[in-house]
Design an enzyme around this catalytic site. Structure first.
Site, PDB file in Angstrom:
ATOM      1  N   ALA A  56     -36.579 -77.608  34.679  1.00  0.00           N
ATOM      2  CA  ALA A  56     -36.935 -77.569  33.259  1.00  0.00           C
ATOM      3  C   ALA A  56     -36.644 -78.941  32.673  1.00  0.00           C
ATOM      4  CB  ALA A  56     -36.126 -76.495  32.541  1.00  0.00           C
ATOM      5  N   ILE A  82     -32.006 -79.006  35.604  1.00  0.00           N
ATOM      6  CA  ILE A  82     -32.387 -79.805  34.442  1.00  0.00           C
ATOM      7  C   ILE A  82     -33.054 -81.096  34.904  1.00  0.00           C
ATOM      8  CG2 ILE A  82     -31.600 -80.919  32.332  1.00  0.00           C
ATOM      9  CD1 ILE A  82     -31.404 -77.796  32.480  1.00  0.00           C
ATOM     10  N   LYS A  83     -34.219 -81.344  34.355  1.00  0.00           N
ATOM     11  CA  LYS A  83     -35.024 -82.500  34.751  1.00  0.00           C
ATOM     12  C   LYS A  83     -34.886 -83.584  33.689  1.00  0.00           C
ATOM     13  CE  LYS A  83     -39.713 -83.039  36.664  1.00  0.00           C
ATOM     14  NZ  LYS A  83     -41.027 -82.349  36.704  1.00  0.00           N
ATOM     15  N   VAL A  84     -34.421 -84.760  34.106  1.00  0.00           N
ATOM     16  CA  VAL A  84     -34.215 -85.865  33.164  1.00  0.00           C
ATOM     17  C   VAL A  84     -34.926 -87.114  33.680  1.00  0.00           C
ATOM     18  CG1 VAL A  84     -31.973 -84.933  32.464  1.00  0.00           C
ATOM     19  CG2 VAL A  84     -32.072 -86.710  34.211  1.00  0.00           C
TER      20      VAL A  84
END
EC number: 2.2.1.2
Length: 217
Positions: A56, A82-84
């Site tokens: 996400a 978590i995609k950063v």
């Protein structure tokens, strides 16, 4: 090599699951926009369907914003990653989120040195974008080869998640190089199963079968 499906389309995810070809899911703001739905509604539905990792992506570009969004999305399910983005603030967020026990996928990687930084920060996954490099006449798979070698040299646990996959050759080369994961659009998954000789062979078998004497009914 694991197959993730690169989509926010729940229908495509269901089809990939039925094929046994969905070890996880990656999403991004562009993919979510195509669905015409709110991201949180989409994420909740995907979490109910997919037991594997689900990336996400945050839309904040500053450290505090990334943490805020990342912590929020992490509550949706234990499989949420978590995609950063691979920026200085992104790397800082990787370190903090990882220290808190949250898995992180670092996206928009375009060089082996960027991938080295992500691994040093503790990323769970690094997402090198092969197709976008190819688009500007650079060699996306050469980047993947360098990343895989660097990670092996130093025993990094970060998994190489090949992204921006455009065609079956990208999948083949990722597998040959030893990438951990390829995230693939559903259209490319369908292409992987196709070969003209398979179609021709099936047509020939069926034609020959029609010549076989049939028992009377």
């Amino acid at each position: 090599m694991k197959f993730f499906i690169d989509t926010a389309d729940v229908g495509e995810i269901k089809k990939a699951l039925a094929l046994g070809l969905c070890d996880g899911v990656t999403t991004n703001p562009s993919l979510v926009a195509k669905t015409g739905r709110g991201f949180e509604d989409v994420l909740k539905e995907i979490v109910q369907l997919v037991p594997g990792p689900i990336s996400a992506e945050v839309t904040a570009t500053d450290y505090e914003g990334m943490l805020r969004e990342g912590r929020h999305y992490a509550k949706f399910g234990s499989q949420v990653v978590i995609k950063v983005p691979l920026t200085v603030d992104g790397l800082r967020a990787v370190k903090t989120l990882t220290d808190e026990g949250t898995k992180v996928n670092v996206t928009l990687c375009f060089s082996p040195v960027q991938a080295l930084l992500a691994a040093k920060a503790g990323a769970t996954y690094i997402s090198p974008f092969v197709g976008r490099l190819d688009d500007i006449s650079q060699d996306g798979m050469a980047m993947v080869a360098d990343i895989v070698q660097i990670y092996r040299n130093y025993g990094f646990k970060t998994q190489v998640l090949v992204a921006s996959v455009r065609h079956p050759v990208h999948v083949l080369e990722a597998a040959k190089l030893g990438a951990d994961v390829a995230t693939i659009p559903y259209s490319v998954i369908e292409q992987l199963a196709k070969h003209p000789l398979t179609d021709a062979g099936l047509k020939k078998f069926l034609a020959d079968w029609e010549k076989v004497p049939k028992a009377p009914k």
